[in-house]
Design an enzyme around this catalytic site. Structure first.
Site, short mmCIF file in Angstrom:
data_model
loop_
_atom_site.label_atom_id
_atom_site.label_comp_id
_atom_site.label_asym_id
_atom_site.label_seq_id
_atom_site.Cartn_x
_atom_site.Cartn_y
_atom_site.Cartn_z
N THR A 180 40.96 26.03 52.83
CA THR A 180 39.58 25.75 52.43
C THR A 180 39.07 26.89 51.52
O THR A 180 39.69 27.95 51.47
CB THR A 180 38.65 25.59 53.67
OG1 THR A 180 38.61 26.84 54.37
CG2 THR A 180 39.14 24.49 54.59
N LYS B 11 41.05 33.97 51.44
CA LYS B 11 40.77 35.40 51.55
C LYS B 11 39.61 35.69 52.50
O LYS B 11 39.53 36.77 53.09
CB LYS B 11 40.41 35.96 50.16
CG LYS B 11 41.55 35.89 49.16
CD LYS B 11 41.14 36.39 47.80
CE LYS B 11 40.36 35.38 47.00
NZ LYS B 11 41.08 34.56 46.06
N VAL C 277 47.00 36.78 48.21
CA VAL C 277 47.06 37.90 47.25
C VAL C 277 48.15 37.64 46.22
O VAL C 277 49.29 37.40 46.58
CB VAL C 277 47.41 39.23 47.95
CG1 VAL C 277 47.47 40.36 46.95
CG2 VAL C 277 46.43 39.54 49.06
N GLU D 166 36.98 32.09 39.55
CA GLU D 166 36.34 31.61 40.78
C GLU D 166 35.18 30.68 40.40
O GLU D 166 34.65 30.76 39.28
CB GLU D 166 35.79 32.79 41.58
CG GLU D 166 36.84 33.77 42.06
CD GLU D 166 37.82 33.16 43.05
OE1 GLU D 166 37.39 32.66 44.09
OE2 GLU D 166 39.04 33.19 42.77
N ASP E 142 36.67 39.77 43.82
CA ASP E 142 37.93 39.08 44.15
C ASP E 142 39.07 40.10 44.27
O ASP E 142 39.85 40.06 45.23
CB ASP E 142 38.24 38.04 43.06
CG ASP E 142 39.59 37.37 43.27
OD1 ASP E 142 39.72 36.61 44.25
OD2 ASP E 142 40.51 37.63 42.49
N LYS F 50 41.43 41.32 47.63
CA LYS F 50 42.89 41.39 47.66
C LYS F 50 43.37 42.79 48.04
O LYS F 50 44.34 42.93 48.80
CB LYS F 50 43.46 40.96 46.31
CG LYS F 50 43.23 39.45 46.08
CD LYS F 50 43.41 39.07 44.63
CE LYS F 50 43.22 37.58 44.42
NZ LYS F 50 43.04 37.23 43.01
N GLY G 80 46.69 29.39 40.48
CA GLY G 80 47.16 28.06 40.08
C GLY G 80 47.82 27.36 41.26
O GLY G 80 48.37 28.02 42.15
N1 HSE Z 1 39.97 34.01 40.34
C1 HSE Z 1 41.23 34.54 40.77
C2 HSE Z 1 41.90 35.25 39.63
C3 HSE Z 1 42.08 33.41 41.30
O1 HSE Z 1 41.39 35.17 38.51
O2 HSE Z 1 42.89 35.93 39.84
C4 HSE Z 1 43.19 33.82 42.20
O3 HSE Z 1 42.77 34.40 43.41
#
Ligand code: HSE
Length: 338
Positions: A96, A125, A152, A210, A221, A225, A317
């Site tokens: 989700t 995450k 990640v 995102e 983001d 990670k 992706g």
């Molecule tokens: N928005 C993220 C990126 C997607 O650009 O790496 C992968 O988590």
């Protein structure tokens, strides 16, 4: 193996496609016969203990918008919690969308799945940055396997690299380009001097940004990670709020061009060390393993025996994420068989 897919958007559908594509290989090379017994999304669920027809499921979800429209076995309004607790399964995939503030609904899904004795694989995450130590403990107490490689680096198998192939090493630091959107923006700005907002729109059109792109731009983001990597590989007890974060919104094309003229690239780098947790733009010499272009991710592990090991690949992706999800499934199968 009986599988439940919680979340049937881009990633859930990508995984379903991958399971179709890899059915034969999974069986012949690994002895795995995956049977998706349920798929749940925000509208309801499709459940068939003998296994859903994945092609039909994909067709229905694409045409009508929900797994709950699956003929006869679909039910509108059936919740993920109900499916997780009441449909017998070996592995629950929690796919989700990420909520970095509460971790929900993923957090509750993971907890329920573990308490019900299901092994768990997630790309989400949110629960990991809100409650990693708690989830790790719950998995151990419940005697279930817990995998999150897809959270990640997308296809970049950094957790497996550290845990499996570099077993015996102590990971002392992790540094990386962990966000494809900002890397794309910085790369394009340095090459052509294209303004920030134009390149951001391109990244959004490529489908890697995102939903709320400020999460990419402001470094959140990447901070998620680096938090996950710090917990998973450095044994830290970190939460997202512990990361010192600076994004790239104030980087102008002139800065990236100037950097290039001096043999450097501006990269948004996440760093986790014993006393450091940060995400910030940094100058990286061109030719350095972290000076990757476009939407690529790159991660360097600093270890005691192997010294530095770097790995590069696509971080976002549906196929790339499926690479990590299926890898985790095979890994669980191997672990249980060992
Ligand atoms: N928005 C993220 C990126 C997607 O650009 O790496 C992968 O988590």
């Amino acid at each position: 193996m009986k599988l439940v897919l919680v979340g049937f958007g881009n990633l859930g559908r990508g995984l379903a496609r991958t399971l179709i594509l890899k059915r034969r290989t999974l069986r012949s090379s690994y002895g795995i016969n995956p049977r998706v017994v349920a798929a749940v999304d925000e509208y309801g669920a499709a459940v068939d203990e003998r296994g859903l027809d994945l092609r039909k499921l994909l067709q229905v979800a694409e045409k009508k918008g929900s797994a709950a429209d699956y003929p006869r076995k679909g039910k509108k309004g059936r919740s993920a919690a109900d499916v997780i607790e009441n449909v017998e399964a070996d592995v629950v995939f929690e796919l989700t969308p990420t909520n970095i503030r509460t971790g929900e609904p993923g957090l509750t899904h993971l907890q329920k799945a573990m308490r019900a004795g299901r092994h768990v694989i997630t790309s989400n995450k949110g629960p990991l940055v809100v409650a990693f130590p708690e989830l790790d403990r719950l998995a151990r107490r419940s005697g279930v396997e817990f995998r999150y490689s897809a959270s990640v680096g997308g296809a970049v198998p950094v957790i497996g690299l550290a845990r499996k192939l570099l077993a015996g090493n102590e990971v002392r630091a992790v540094r990386g380009v962990l966000n494809g959107t900002t890397n794309y923006i910085l790369s394009r700005m340095s090459k052509e001097g294209t303004p920030f907002d134009v390149v951001l729109r391109e990244a959004q059109e490529m489908g890697i940004a995102e939903k709320d792109p400020t999460l990419d731009i402001e470094g959140i983001d990447a901070a998620c990670k680096i938090t996950i990597l710090a917990n998973a590989l450095l044994d830290r007890n970190a939460k997202l709020k512990d990361v010192d974060v600076t994004g790239i919104s104030r980087i102008k094309p002139e800065v990236t061009r100037l950097a290039q003229e001096t043999g450097n690239a501006v990269k948004l780098i996440g760093v986790a060390e014993r006393d450091i947790l940060e995400v910030a733009p940094k100058l990286v010499p061109i030719g350095h393993p972290l000076a990757v272009g476009g939407t690529l991710n790159a991660i360097t592990l600093e270890t005691d025996l192997a010294r530095e090991i770097s790995i590069t690949g696509f971080g976002a992706g549906p196929w790339e994420t499926s690479s990590a999800l299926v890898g985790d499934l095979i890994d669980i199968h191997r672990t249980l068989g060992a």
